[in-house]
Scaffold this active site. Sequence first.
Site, PDB file in Angstrom:
ATOM      1  CB  ILE A  45      -0.910   0.016   1.248  1.00  0.00           C
ATOM      2  CG1 ILE A  45      -1.748  -1.268   1.326  1.00  0.00           C
ATOM      3  CG2 ILE A  45      -1.808   1.241   1.235  1.00  0.00           C
ATOM      4  CD1 ILE A  45      -2.365  -1.505   2.704  1.00  0.00           C
ATOM      5  CE  LYS A  46       4.385   5.037  -4.809  1.00  0.00           C
ATOM      6  NZ  LYS A  46       4.515   5.033  -6.274  1.00  0.00           N
ATOM      7  CB  VAL A  47       0.298   6.255   2.489  1.00  0.00           C
ATOM      8  CG1 VAL A  47      -0.729   5.148   2.675  1.00  0.00           C
ATOM      9  CG2 VAL A  47       1.540   5.974   3.334  1.00  0.00           C
TER      10      VAL A  47
END
Length: 217
Positions: free
Chosen positions: A82-84
């Site tokens: 997951i990229k934030v």
Amino acid sequence: MKFFVDTADVAAIAELNDLGMVDGVTTNPSIIMKSGRDILEVTKEICDLVDGPVSAEVVATEADDMIAEGRKLAQIAENICIKVPLTWDGLKACKVLSDEGNKLNVTLCFSANQALLAAKAGATYISPFIGRLDDINIDGMDLIADIRTIYDNYGFETQILAASVRTVNHMKDAALIGADVATAPPAVIKSMANHVLTDKGLEAFMADWAKTGQKIL
Ligand code: G3P
């Protein structure tokens, strides 16, 4: 250094993957837009193709919404990362989602202090954007070197993922400094094979070979 491919072009990923050049894939909202594909569909297709982590980015800006989006993206496949974004809310989301056992890539990093915060929030990867720093006349490689020093000083396990890689020299410099991973467009990875002396040497060999009149097959 691991190679991630910075694209959602499935055919290009498959070509490099067949050569063993793909340790993972990174995407972002602009890359998804460029692909013209549905994010869930194309990400699933990429996850099925490669063994390594596939970064899929949330688009919410509030932590709670990022967490909800992250959980949905994580359901796509086991190898989702997951990229934030590196905002305060992004760090909150990073902490919650990594505590739940997800892999996290914290993106849009432009300073060593941001990278320090991401490591403390449990990021699996930190993505310093080299090319965009170069764009404003700041040497992106200095940032990679600073993060390397800081992470090594304290034994942080967060991996440095050199991003916004635009040139073959970025790849070489990232490897020399000791970035754990570099993510690059397929064209940059392929052009690492190019050298003018290789072309010139091959041309000379072919010309001499033709004079022998021989065949191997
Ligand atoms: O890896 C991040 C990348 O997709 C951004 O690259 O060239 O748009 O700065 P660029």
